[in-house]
Design an enzyme around this catalytic site. Structure first.
Site, PDB file in Angstrom:
ATOM      1  N   ASP A   1       0.851  -1.194   0.000  1.00 10.96           N
ATOM      2  CA  ASP A   1       0.000   0.000   0.000  1.00 10.96           C
ATOM      3  C   ASP A   1       0.884   1.240   0.000  1.00 10.96           C
ATOM      4  OD1 ASP A   1      -3.280   0.218   0.904  1.00 10.96           O
ATOM      5  OD2 ASP A   1      -2.094   2.077   0.942  1.00 10.96           O
TER       6      ASP A   1
ATOM      7  N   ASN B   1      -5.740  -4.727  -6.637  1.00 11.38           N
ATOM      8  CA  ASN B   1      -6.950  -4.148  -6.064  1.00 11.38           C
ATOM      9  C   ASN B   1      -6.915  -2.632  -5.882  1.00 11.38           C
ATOM     10  OD1 ASN B   1      -9.388  -4.082  -4.141  1.00 11.38           O
ATOM     11  ND2 ASN B   1      -7.679  -3.427  -2.829  1.00 11.38           N
TER      12      ASN B   1
ATOM     13  N   TYR C   1     -13.162   6.870 -14.394  1.00 12.05           N
ATOM     14  CA  TYR C   1     -13.172   5.688 -13.520  1.00 12.05           C
ATOM     15  C   TYR C   1     -13.897   4.537 -14.210  1.00 12.05           C
ATOM     16  CZ  TYR C   1     -14.208   2.909  -9.292  1.00 12.05           C
ATOM     17  OH  TYR C   1     -14.326   1.893  -8.365  1.00 12.05           O
TER      18      TYR C   1
ATOM     19  N   LYS D   1     -12.424   0.794 -15.327  1.00 15.50           N
ATOM     20  CA  LYS D   1     -12.978  -0.456 -14.798  1.00 15.50           C
ATOM     21  C   LYS D   1     -13.526  -1.335 -15.927  1.00 15.50           C
ATOM     22  CE  LYS D   1     -11.988   0.369 -10.493  1.00 15.50           C
ATOM     23  NZ  LYS D   1     -11.004  -0.442  -9.784  1.00 15.50           N
TER      24      LYS D   1
ATOM     25  N   THR E   1     -16.555   1.868   2.186  1.00 14.15           N
ATOM     26  CA  THR E   1     -15.108   1.973   2.458  1.00 14.15           C
ATOM     27  C   THR E   1     -14.727   3.449   2.409  1.00 14.15           C
ATOM     28  OG1 THR E   1     -14.318   2.010   0.174  1.00 14.15           O
ATOM     29  CG2 THR E   1     -14.714  -0.166   1.122  1.00 14.15           C
TER      30      THR E   1
HETATM   31  P1  NAD Z   1     -10.057   2.308  -0.117  1.00 16.92           P
HETATM   32  O1  NAD Z   1      -9.804   3.737  -0.412  1.00 16.92           O
HETATM   33  O2  NAD Z   1     -10.677   1.905   1.152  1.00 16.92           O
HETATM   34  O3  NAD Z   1      -8.702   1.456  -0.298  1.00 16.92           O
HETATM   35  C1  NAD Z   1      -7.815   1.680  -1.347  1.00 16.92           C
HETATM   36  C2  NAD Z   1      -6.391   1.448  -0.856  1.00 16.92           C
HETATM   37  O4  NAD Z   1      -5.507   1.655  -1.976  1.00 16.92           O
HETATM   38  C3  NAD Z   1      -5.953   2.435   0.243  1.00 16.92           C
HETATM   39  O5  NAD Z   1      -5.370   1.729   1.317  1.00 16.92           O
HETATM   40  C4  NAD Z   1      -4.937   3.322  -0.450  1.00 16.92           C
HETATM   41  O6  NAD Z   1      -3.918   3.798   0.423  1.00 16.92           O
HETATM   42  C5  NAD Z   1      -4.378   2.379  -1.511  1.00 16.92           C
HETATM   43  N1  NAD Z   1      -3.755   3.089  -2.638  1.00 16.92           N
HETATM   44  C6  NAD Z   1      -4.169   4.255  -3.202  1.00 16.92           C
HETATM   45  N2  NAD Z   1      -3.319   4.609  -4.176  1.00 16.92           N
HETATM   46  C7  NAD Z   1      -2.367   3.649  -4.241  1.00 16.92           C
HETATM   47  C8  NAD Z   1      -1.221   3.457  -5.041  1.00 16.92           C
HETATM   48  N3  NAD Z   1      -0.866   4.356  -5.979  1.00 16.92           N
HETATM   49  N4  NAD Z   1      -0.454   2.354  -4.856  1.00 16.92           N
HETATM   50  C9  NAD Z   1      -0.790   1.457  -3.891  1.00 16.92           C
HETATM   51  N5  NAD Z   1      -1.846   1.600  -3.070  1.00 16.92           N
HETATM   52  C10 NAD Z   1      -2.627   2.683  -3.253  1.00 16.92           C
HETATM   53  O7  NAD Z   1     -10.938   1.821  -1.353  1.00 16.92           O
HETATM   54  P2  NAD Z   1     -11.768   0.481  -1.644  1.00 16.92           P
HETATM   55  O8  NAD Z   1     -13.181   0.879  -1.724  1.00 16.92           O
HETATM   56  O9  NAD Z   1     -11.346  -0.628  -0.752  1.00 16.92           O
HETATM   57  O10 NAD Z   1     -11.264   0.231  -3.127  1.00 16.92           O
HETATM   58  C11 NAD Z   1     -10.510  -0.911  -3.507  1.00 16.92           C
HETATM   59  C12 NAD Z   1     -10.832  -1.200  -4.947  1.00 16.92           C
HETATM   60  O11 NAD Z   1     -12.227  -1.476  -5.071  1.00 16.92           O
HETATM   61  C13 NAD Z   1     -10.557  -0.050  -5.917  1.00 16.92           C
HETATM   62  O12 NAD Z   1     -10.001  -0.562  -7.105  1.00 16.92           O
HETATM   63  C14 NAD Z   1     -11.939   0.519  -6.170  1.00 16.92           C
HETATM   64  O13 NAD Z   1     -12.012   1.160  -7.424  1.00 16.92           O
HETATM   65  C15 NAD Z   1     -12.772  -0.737  -6.132  1.00 16.92           C
HETATM   66  N6  NAD Z   1     -14.205  -0.547  -5.908  1.00 16.92           N
HETATM   67  C16 NAD Z   1     -14.643   0.141  -4.840  1.00 16.92           C
HETATM   68  C17 NAD Z   1     -16.010   0.332  -4.667  1.00 16.92           C
HETATM   69  C18 NAD Z   1     -16.564   1.127  -3.518  1.00 16.92           C
HETATM   70  O14 NAD Z   1     -17.758   1.532  -3.587  1.00 16.92           O
HETATM   71  N7  NAD Z   1     -15.805   1.369  -2.441  1.00 16.92           N
HETATM   72  C19 NAD Z   1     -16.929  -0.218  -5.583  1.00 16.92           C
HETATM   73  C20 NAD Z   1     -16.417  -0.935  -6.662  1.00 16.92           C
HETATM   74  C21 NAD Z   1     -15.054  -1.101  -6.821  1.00 16.92           C
END
Ligand code: NAD
Length: 244
Positions: free
Chosen positions: A36, A89, A155, A159, A190
């Site tokens: 991370d 992820n 975004y 995706k 989240t």
């Molecule tokens: P989150 O913000 O809780 O977690 C994301 C993590 O990625 C954080 O710990 C952050 O520090 C880390 N991060 C950010 N930039 C980074 C980088 N350049 N290199 C390494 N780490 C990095 O978000 P989440 O909701 O857990 O999202 C995780 C995945 O799920 C993402 O790809 C997001 O697009 C996808 N997603 C999220 C949702 C939602 O509604 N939360 C829905 C569909 C898909």
């Protein structure tokens, strides 16, 4: 794949879906390298796994920087002998100003992390897994990659790219014993949503949201079921996960 004794790398493992999945994989017996950009959050995930008697380590990583994903994969191999599971992820939203007013550097970072880093992480993982006889890769896409999401077009495009990239790699299961799948959740509770700079997206908090654990269970299914390759698994509140 039975996760007992396997080695996994989770990008974005310091929060949300990444953290929930890292915890679940460790609970199933895998050793997990949490990668991370946020060292404090990543370190906290490792502490949580350790306090549940699991095995984990942390590597600081900006997935958009050349060479950092490769460095993390080398660390997994150094620690536990090989890479069995790669979870690409980490992802971000575009934020404000919304497209088309977004400066190029800002939307370009979304493309770099949500799309480029997934392709690069997949490529590097395949190379490592081929050397050790195979493995499983799961990419985090989104329902915004299945249906267009006008609130954040860039975004949504990244995706959608992840979904098609993943589906186009189904053949690797037979040629290299590497299964590549992706998970497509709708809104998940989240920090991605709660910390959103775009008020329209932060407002989505009031809608029914998944829990990160719901998504982690879908990821686990994609890893454990040896018949799945090139699949996009959708996860929506109150419904059974289904293939898109
Ligand atoms: P989150 O913000 O809780 O977690 C994301 C993590 O990625 C954080 O710990 C952050 O520090 C880390 N991060 C950010 N930039 C980074 C980088 N350049 N290199 C390494 N780490 C990095 O978000 P989440 O909701 O857990 O999202 C995780 C995945 O799920 C993402 O790809 C997001 O697009 C996808 N997603 C999220 C949702 C939602 O509604 N939360 C829905 C569909 C898909």
């Amino acid at each position: 794949m039975d996760l007992q004794g396997k080695a996994a790398l989770v990008t974005g493992g310091g929060s949300g879906i990444g953290r929930a999945t890292a915890l679940l994989l460790a609970q199933k017996g895998a050793s997990v390298l949490v990668a991370d950009i946020d060292e404090t959050r990543g370190g906290d995930t490792v502490k949580m796994i350790a306090s549940a008697r699991g095995t984990a380590a942390f590597v600081p990583m900006d997935a958009t920087r050349e060479g950092e994903i490769e460095k993390a994969i080398r660390k997994v191999v150094e620690l536990w002998g090989k890479l069995d599971v790669m979870f690409n992820n980490a992802g971000i939203l575009t934020g404000v100003p919304a497209f088309p007013d977004t400066p190029v550097e800002q939307w370009s970072r979304v493309v770099q992390l949500n799309f480029w880093a997934v392709i690069r992480g997949t490529q590097a993982a395949i190379e490592s897994m081929k050397a050790s006889g195979g493995g499983v890769i799961v990419n985090t896409a989104s329902m915004a990659g299945v249906n267009p999401w006008p609130m954040d077009p860039v975004y949504s495009a990244t995706k959608g790219g992840v979904v098609f990239f993943t589906k186009a790699l189904a053949w690797l299961a037979t040629s290299a014993n590497v299964r590549v799948n992706c998970v497509c959740p709708t809104l998940v509770q989240t920090p991605l949503l709660s910390d959103a700079s775009d008020a329209r997206i932060a407002d989505l908090q009031r809608l029914t949201r998944l829990k990160a654990d719901d998504v982690a269970r879908a990821v686990l299914r994609l890893i454990e079921d040896d018949s799945l390759a090139g699949k996009a698994l959708t996860v929506l509140p109150g419904q059974e996960p289904a293939f898109a």
